[in-house]
Scaffold this motif. Structure first.
Motif, short mmCIF file in Angstrom:
data_model
loop_
_atom_site.label_atom_id
_atom_site.label_comp_id
_atom_site.label_asym_id
_atom_site.label_seq_id
_atom_site.Cartn_x
_atom_site.Cartn_y
_atom_site.Cartn_z
N LEU A 11 -5.63 -22.91 33.11
CA LEU A 11 -5.71 -21.82 33.30
C LEU A 11 -4.71 -22.02 34.58
CD1 LEU A 11 -9.75 -22.17 34.75
CD2 LEU A 11 -8.30 -20.33 33.21
N LYS A 12 -4.25 -23.17 35.22
CA LYS A 12 -3.28 -23.04 36.13
C LYS A 12 -2.63 -24.46 36.17
CE LYS A 12 -2.48 -22.55 40.79
NZ LYS A 12 -3.17 -21.79 42.39
N GLU A 52 1.63 -25.92 29.15
CA GLU A 52 2.15 -24.58 30.15
C GLU A 52 0.73 -23.43 30.19
OE1 GLU A 52 5.35 -22.26 30.37
OE2 GLU A 52 4.50 -24.37 31.42
N ILE A 53 0.81 -22.94 31.29
CA ILE A 53 -0.65 -21.74 31.79
C ILE A 53 -0.94 -21.11 30.22
CG2 ILE A 53 0.62 -20.01 32.21
CD1 ILE A 53 -1.36 -19.36 33.98
N GLN A 80 1.73 -18.64 22.80
CA GLN A 80 3.23 -18.54 23.02
C GLN A 80 3.54 -16.82 23.07
OE1 GLN A 80 5.25 -20.95 24.40
NE2 GLN A 80 6.46 -19.16 25.21
N ARG A 83 2.57 -15.20 26.59
CA ARG A 83 3.50 -15.99 27.74
C ARG A 83 5.50 -15.00 27.57
NH1 ARG A 83 1.94 -20.50 26.73
NH2 ARG A 83 2.88 -21.03 25.69
N ASP A 84 5.61 -14.29 26.51
CA ASP A 84 6.81 -14.54 25.68
C ASP A 84 6.29 -12.36 26.60
OD1 ASP A 84 8.45 -16.05 25.56
OD2 ASP A 84 7.78 -15.76 23.28
N PRO A 86 5.61 -9.62 29.44
CA PRO A 86 5.45 -9.28 30.33
C PRO A 86 3.88 -8.94 31.20
CG PRO A 86 7.40 -7.94 29.96
CD PRO A 86 7.42 -9.44 28.44
N PHE A 89 1.05 -11.67 30.10
CA PHE A 89 1.31 -12.43 30.97
C PHE A 89 0.33 -11.95 31.95
CE2 PHE A 89 3.78 -14.83 34.44
CZ PHE A 89 3.38 -15.78 33.96
N MET A 90 1.36 -11.37 32.66
CA MET A 90 0.67 -10.36 34.10
C MET A 90 -1.21 -10.09 33.91
SD MET A 90 3.13 -10.96 36.37
CE MET A 90 2.91 -9.77 37.75
N ALA A 93 -2.49 -13.38 33.30
CA ALA A 93 -2.55 -14.35 35.09
C ALA A 93 -3.87 -13.94 35.53
CB ALA A 93 -0.80 -14.35 35.41
N ALA A 96 -6.91 -15.33 33.77
CA ALA A 96 -7.20 -16.45 34.79
C ALA A 96 -7.59 -16.83 35.93
CB ALA A 96 -6.00 -17.13 34.29
N ARG A 97 -6.71 -15.80 36.87
CA ARG A 97 -7.11 -15.78 38.38
C ARG A 97 -8.62 -16.00 38.61
NH1 ARG A 97 -3.25 -13.68 43.00
NH2 ARG A 97 -4.16 -14.71 45.31
N ARG A 244 -2.24 -6.66 37.70
CA ARG A 244 -0.10 -5.91 37.56
C ARG A 244 -0.56 -6.00 36.85
NH1 ARG A 244 2.92 -8.40 42.58
NH2 ARG A 244 4.19 -7.16 41.35
N ILE A 247 6.00 -6.03 35.80
CA ILE A 247 6.86 -6.78 37.15
C ILE A 247 8.05 -6.60 36.91
CG2 ILE A 247 5.84 -8.72 37.10
CD1 ILE A 247 7.61 -10.01 34.44
N LEU B 116 -0.37 -16.15 39.03
CA LEU B 116 -1.30 -16.82 40.23
C LEU B 116 -1.24 -17.02 41.26
CD1 LEU B 116 -2.14 -18.58 36.41
CD2 LEU B 116 -3.83 -18.09 37.85
N TYR B 157 12.12 -10.59 33.81
CA TYR B 157 12.20 -9.09 35.35
C TYR B 157 13.69 -8.94 35.21
CZ TYR B 157 12.12 -7.50 39.90
OH TYR B 157 12.50 -6.65 40.98
#
Lengths: 247, 201
Positions: A11-12, A52-53, A80, A83-84, A86, A89-90, A93, A96-97, A244, A247, B116, B157
């Motif tokens: 998670l983090k 990795e997250i 993967q 994460r690749d 964006p 990924f956002m 995240a 996960a938060r 979000r 990015i 995060l 980005y």
């Protein structure tokens, strides 16, 4: 030193001491755990990408005096692609938060684990991140036991006349409210009833069906907004700022 | 523990204890060490701390930590002014400098995008980088953030943002570290190593 095995999603990760990482993982067997991955920040570390997250691993953990120590890790799925990309990924995240802030340490929660894993698999399959976020929000509310009540007034239990479009919905009451309760007890907002019905359909579908049919659902941003406000009310935290889409 | 010691000693221990990674026992050991060294040496330490605090600031161009503005690297005319290497923090810059391979300039972002932790692009020195690129003369931008999810998000980005400026954007390579044992490499690293393979003949 006692050892135990878990299947867990990262998670983090936080840098810890000189060369270590402090991992917050969500395990299927033992819930949320904090584990030290010794030397994980060194380039030659055996852990590397396994820390990795979002990585999903088999972990062998040694019980420590204060913090547990990661002994071995074997990847089940790297995720993967999450994460690749964006946008994925956002949004991942954000998921996960929410999970990290909601879970207490060492509280087993298999249903939520399956929801998070299912959502990561949807991201990996290239499903629209906005759709995955909505699926997560609906299923999160369901597995945590506050799925909105739609068949009667969530306060007094009286039958509510079904509206073709907008209906009175109260986050605090936990679903739709009748005219009487909406004046006396809660300040409801008007939300789309067909969207709420759709949320029930999504809640009951498994992840494979959702992956195959996601295109037919169209734009669900309005439904997501309803659930973000609803979950924020129940968690006592405004999660809308965590979300979000790029990015 | 520090309350049992005489005033100044207790205060010294208490100050050491505030430092990262220093517990009560380490703080006590450091304080005893300070007492055991000659007065001049303790004075040097005190002066070094004060001097660093007073004189070290961020370079106005690359945001490296420096005692002169612009910093040594930015004011060195022998360095390649057409290449800027973008790193997350000054420690990364030092690591690259130790290789003695890179002769261009740097730009220190001050972190990476980390959703995060609530760190977005607006918290990084991106505007300053755009301003540097706007002055012209830069032909290549080397993105050298950590190969983590956060580092990659920052690279994506920056690439999107800077592509329209027509500057060549490169990313440092991924893969196995020198001297590593492939048997122990994780799947994500090996996948990236394969993706980044290059022709040798």
């Amino acid at each position: 030193m006692s050892l135990f095995k878990v299947e867990a999603i990262n998670l983090k990760t936080t840098p810890f001491a000189e060369q270590d990482k402090l991992l917050t993982v969500f395990s299927k067997e033992k819930g949320k755990l904090s584990v030290i991955a010794k030397g994980a920040r060194r380039p030659s570390s055996k852990f590397g990408g396994r820390c990795e997250i979002f990585a999903y691993n088999h972990l062998l953990i040694a019980k420590g005096k204060s913090l547990d120590i990661l002994s071995q890790a074997e990847t089940i799925e790297t995720f993967q692609k999450v994460r690749d990309n964006p946008s994925a990924f956002m949004v991942a995240a954000y998921l996960a938060r929410v999970v990290n802030s909601f879970l207490e340490e060492a509280a087993v929660n298999r249903s939520l684990f399956e929801v998070l894993l299912g959502c990561l698999k949807l991201f990996q399959a290239g499903v629209d991140p906005q759709f995955v976020a909505t699926v997560f929000e609906i299923k999160f509310a369901a597995v945590e036991g506050f799925t909105p009540i739609l068949d009667r007034c969530s306060h007094c239990g009286r039958k509510v006349k079904k509206a073709p479009q907008n209906i009175r919905f109260s986050d605090a009451a936990g679903g739709i409210v009748c005219e009487k309760c909406s004046f006396s007890v809660y300040t409801p907002r008007l939300v789309s009833f067909p969207l709420l019905v759709l949320s029930q359909k999504i809640r009951d579908q498994d992840f494979e069906t959702l992956r195959n049919n996601y295109k037919q659902h169209g734009d669900l941003s309005q439904l997501s907004e309803i659930f973000v406000a609803y979950i924020s009310e129940h968690l006592g935290k405004d999660i809308s700022e965590w979300k979000r889409f790029g990015i | 523990m520090s309350a049992e010691y005489a005033g100044p000693m207790g205060r010294l221990i208490a100050e050491f204890k505030k430092m990262p990674g220093i517990g009560p026992k380490s703080a006590q050991r450091l304080a005893f060490y300070i007492l055991s060294v000659p007065k001049a040496e303790a004075g040097n330490l005190a002066q070094a701390i004060l001097e660093a605090k007073e004189k070290i600031k961020n370079c106005s161009i690359c945001f490296n930590l420096t005692d002169q503005d612009p910093c040594k690297i930015c004011s060195d005319k022998n360095r390649d002014q057409s290449v800027i290497c973008v790193v997350a923090d000054p420690k990364d810059m030092i690591a690259i400098e130790k290789t003695k391979e890179y002769k261009g300039l740097y730009h220190i972002l001050g972190g990476v995008i980390s959703p995060l932790d609530g760190i977005g692009p607006e918290n990084l020195r991106v505007k300053e980088l755009l301003r540097r690129l706007g002055t012209g003369g830069v032909e290549e931008l080397v993105l050298a953030t950590n190969p983590t999810a956060e580092g990659e998000a920052t690279v994506i980005y920056l690439t999107r943002l800077l592509k329209p400026l027509g500057v060549k954007i490169t990313r440092i390579a991924y893969g196995l570290p020198v001297g590593a044992d492939m048997d122990y490499a994780d799947e994500a690293t090996l996948t990236k190593a394969f993706e980044g393979r290059r022709v040798v003949s």
